[in-house]
Design an enzyme around this catalytic site. Structure first.
Site, PDB file in Angstrom:
ATOM      1  N   ARG A 517       0.697  -1.254   0.075  1.00 24.88           N
ATOM      2  CA  ARG A 517      -0.045   0.087   0.013  1.00 24.88           C
ATOM      3  C   ARG A 517       0.974   1.385  -0.010  1.00 24.88           C
ATOM      4  NH1 ARG A 517      -3.584  -0.084   5.293  1.00 24.88           N
ATOM      5  NH2 ARG A 517      -4.401   1.962   4.306  1.00 24.88           N
ATOM      6  N   GLU A 621       2.328  -1.802   9.663  1.00 21.60           N
ATOM      7  CA  GLU A 621       2.853  -0.876   8.480  1.00 21.60           C
ATOM      8  C   GLU A 621       2.591   0.764   8.589  1.00 21.60           C
ATOM      9  OE1 GLU A 621      -1.258  -1.271   7.369  1.00 21.60           O
ATOM     10  OE2 GLU A 621       0.236  -2.585   8.315  1.00 21.60           O
ATOM     11  N   ASP A 622       1.349   0.965   9.258  1.00 20.46           N
ATOM     12  CA  ASP A 622       0.982   2.225   9.754  1.00 20.46           C
ATOM     13  C   ASP A 622       1.904   2.923  10.578  1.00 20.46           C
ATOM     14  OD1 ASP A 622      -0.077   0.524  11.612  1.00 20.46           O
ATOM     15  OD2 ASP A 622      -1.930   1.116  11.427  1.00 20.46           O
ATOM     16  N   ARG A 667       1.217  -5.424  18.161  1.00 21.92           N
ATOM     17  CA  ARG A 667       1.715  -3.972  17.652  1.00 21.92           C
ATOM     18  C   ARG A 667       2.703  -3.462  18.633  1.00 21.92           C
ATOM     19  NH1 ARG A 667      -1.579  -1.819  13.737  1.00 21.92           N
ATOM     20  NH2 ARG A 667      -1.314   0.394  14.378  1.00 21.92           N
TER      21      ARG A 667
END
Length: 714
Positions: A517, A621-622, A667
């Site tokens: 993305r 990924e964020d 996370r």
């Protein structure tokens, strides 16, 4: 009598025959052979070997050849001593396997940085540059870390090739008493030298690189921020100039430091030295040593650094000293007292913006020089010291990467960065020259970022109903250029999707992984990217307002879902939370704007370890994108409006990973891995939230520009 004549004639005849036999053999063997060894076989072909070409002439020719070769090596340039063809497949660096030789902890840090970087290759046939596993940092024969028999070990290296395309790191060369700079105890050949304390006269321009002298404790990665937390104007430091260090009562490096007591007044000028070092300092001390030692003990070095406007950086035994980086870190403007010293990366960094150059022969003029600097210039110099420290010198990783980028710019087909990029934020290490032809396309400039954006929707759930609602909201945005739908779902894409009738350009791309993305797709032509998860519930007004905010802050992430990090003392690790508090440090890219340049940085700048962590976990990924942007800009993201939730978690058939109880644990694990690779925590907290004008004000809704925003529930 006749008998005597006959015996004499016989003796003379035998002697003549013996001379002819043995003498002729010697003359025959003395003729030069046509089968010559190096360097004779390298002589030009037009030389004819005959009886007049004596061995003496061969020796003279050999000496001249070796002298000429040595002279060529001393005059090396990239065009003459570097094989560009090895770099056609990319700028990659190969590190030789570590042998049984002892490697110092400091050199091991350098090797770790290289082997874990994006430059590293394990295939020597694809390498552009070679780095030794032999420790060359300390070439002082009196040092315990000095590697003996280095010339022999170099010749055994399979790709040595007289040093061509090799890079050698060195911090110390020479030894007592003269500390000769070029005394490395081995021949460099055609190898490039990245060396500390390098003089301009010895440096081979456009070939060798001057690096800083750093301590053994210098951090491998990350590094602490500059210590000048406040830049008050005008400067209100207690001392105008300061220095505290050793002085040498004998040998090289003595002249400047031995004279500093003439300038010391104990008020605004504090220059204190000590003779107490070395084994025989008592026998060598002079009449000033006792008083100097007493003055020396009355001042704390760190306090002097933090409370002085200028810090002297005189030469020591060598041209450079640790004082240089220490002054930069403290925001104390360095005053260079080392004639002929090529400052680190002097061909890239404009040191006139950060230091004061003085002639060490005019030492007594220093008080007048530093007092004559205006407050405006002092502020600029101090700000530049902090920028240079944080971007190029705060860790070994940054020093090594700066070396590599300096070399890479010399390749003819690689883009070269202008001096303004090297000397202004965010610095050359964050600017990839192949991204664009114009600097105006970068997010860090004051140029117009454009009036349109590209929406990238990452579809992992495969819910066409939820996706259709989002596409309808996007299609109504007046700033929309196109929509790129990244399909990464096990559910196949419908042959006739519901959104075919939506009046907007929609491109469908197959995503190979969660990091895809953030891939710099060539279809993205706008500077602004709106990153969305398929189940985002933003309406048109929310999207338009966030885009207008981003246009004022194109270097940051601007969006809706905010998260925060914190330090967990009980676990001695970093934590991640979505609790609603008065600050935040992360804006998730499930509904946020950012500049397309960060896609290029995410793909090409980050190490493979970070990418592997994201792909293996299919998560985080964020967070990694937030790490990257904060690392580059040293600024927090920006949250818009008070919305807390941005996902549709009520629609039937949606199994969002956000509902997984292990999601936050995963996370947190990612976050700690990222911190370990970056070497520090780059995320910064913010209390800022931007709302539209008249938001929640008790006025008519018709007077408000973004009317739909107030209708959204939190």
């Amino acid at each position: 009598m006749q008998a005597k004549k006959r015996y004499l004639l016989l003796f003379v005849t035998c002697a003549f025959l013996g001379y002819c036999y043995f003498g002729g053999y010697r003359l025959k063997s003395d003729k030069p052979s046509t089968k010559l060894n190096f360097p004779y076989d390298k002589l030009p072909s037009y030389i004819t070997l005959n009886e007049e070409f004596y061995d003496k002439d061969l020796k003279i020719t050999t000496t001249n050849f070796l002298q000429q070769t040595s002279q060529n090596m001393r005059n090396c340039r990239m065009e003459t001593c570097f094989d560009f063809t090895r770099c056609k497949q990319g700028f990659t660096v190969y590190v030789y396997p570590v042998e049984d030789t002892i490697i110092s902890p400091l050199y091991q840090k350098i090797l770790n940085v290289i082997t874990e970087s994006r430059y590293y290759t394990s295939d020597p046939t694809k390498a552009c540059l070679f780095v030794l596993a032999l420790d060359t940092l300390d070439r002082d024969p009196l040092s315990t870390e000095f590697i003996h028999n280095l010339p022999t070990k170099l010749l055994r290296l399979p790709y040595w090739n007289s040093g061509k395309n090799h890079l050698i790191f060195n911090l110390y060369s020479g030894t007592w008493p003269d500390y000769a700079e070029d005394s490395m105890a081995f021949e460099l050949g055609y190898a490039m030298l990245a060396k500390a304390s390098m003089s301009i006269s010895k440096l081979r321009p456009d070939f060798d690189i001057s690096i800083p002298l750093f301590q053994k404790q210098h951090p491998e990665r990350g590094g602490e921020l500059g210590q000048a937390a406040e830049n008050s104007f005008p400067s209100n430091k207690k001392y105008v100039a300061a220095f505290k260090g050793k002085r040498y009562v004998h040998g090289i490096g003595s002249e400047t430091r031995n004279s500093l007591y003439h300038l010391h007044n104990g008020k605004d000028l504090v220059f204190v030295t000590t003779c107490r070092h070395g084994k025989s300092w008592r026998e060598l001390q002079d009449e000033h040593c006792q008083q100097d030692n007493q003055e020396y003990d009355t001042y704390d070095y760190e306090i002097l650094l933090m409370n002085a406007t200028f810090c002297l950086v005189p030469r020591g035994r060598r041209l450079g000293s640790f004082r240089f980086l220490e002054a930069l870190r403290a925001g104390c403007i360095p005053v260079i007292l080392s004639n002929g010293w090529a400052l680190p990366f002097h061909d890239r960094i404009d040191w006139n913006q950060a230091v004061i150059f003085t002639d060490e022969r005019l030492l007594l003029q220093i008080p007048d020089i530093v007092r004559s600097v205006s407050n405006t210039k002092i502020l600029k110099l101090r700000q530049q010291t902090q920028f240079l420290w944080e971007r190029y010198f705060s860790s070994i990783e940054k020093v090594i990467f700066t070396v590599f980028e300096s070399i890479r710019e010399r390749l003819p087909w690689e883009g070269s960065r202008e001096g303004i990029i090297w000397n202004t934020s965010p610095g050359a290490l964050a600017i990839l020259p192949q991204f664009a032809d114009s600097q105006q396309e970068l997010p860090f400039t004051s140029s117009n970022p454009g009036n349109t954006f590209t929406a990238i929707i990452y579809s992992q759930l495969g819910s066409t109903a939820v996706l259709y609602r989002l596409l309808k909201s996007l299609a109504k945005c007046k700033y929309l250029d196109k929509i790129i739908l990244m399909w990464n779902s096990d559910i196949p894409l419908p042959r006739k999707p519901r959104w075919q009738g939506i009046k907007a350009t929609i491109l469908v791309v197959s995503a190979d992984g969660i990091s895809h993305r953030f891939y710099p797709h060539p279809q993205i032509k706008t500077s602004a990217i709106l990153s969305l998860d398929e189940d985002a519930t933003l309406n048109t007004d929310e999207i338009d307002f966030a885009f207008n905010v981003w246009q004022s802050f194109p270097e940051r992430i601007v969006g809706y879902p905010a998260r925060s990090h914190y330090w967990d003392d009980s676990k001695r690790s970093w934590g991640y939370t979505s609790k609603w508090t008065n600050d935040y440090s992360i804006v998730l890219t499930g509904a946020a704007f950012y500049h397309r340049y960060y896609n290029t940085l995410y793909t090409e700048l980050l190490s493979s370890t970070l990418h592997k962590t994201v792909e293996q976990s299919q998560n985080c990924e964020d967070i990694l994108m937030n790490f990257l942007v904060s690392h580059v800009t040293r600024r927090p993201p920006i949250k818009v409006t008070q919305r807390k939730l941005y996902k549709d978690t009520t629609a039937a058939g949606i199994r969002s990973p956000w509902n997984d109880p292990d999601h936050f644990i995963q996370r947190q694990t990612c976050m700690n891995t990222f911190v370990a690779v970056f070497g520090y925590m780059p995320l910064l907290r913010s209390n800022l939230r931007l709302d539209p004008m008249l938001f929640k004000d008790p006025v008519s809704n018709m007077r408000k520009k973004y009317r739909q925003i107030e209708l959204v529930s939190n």
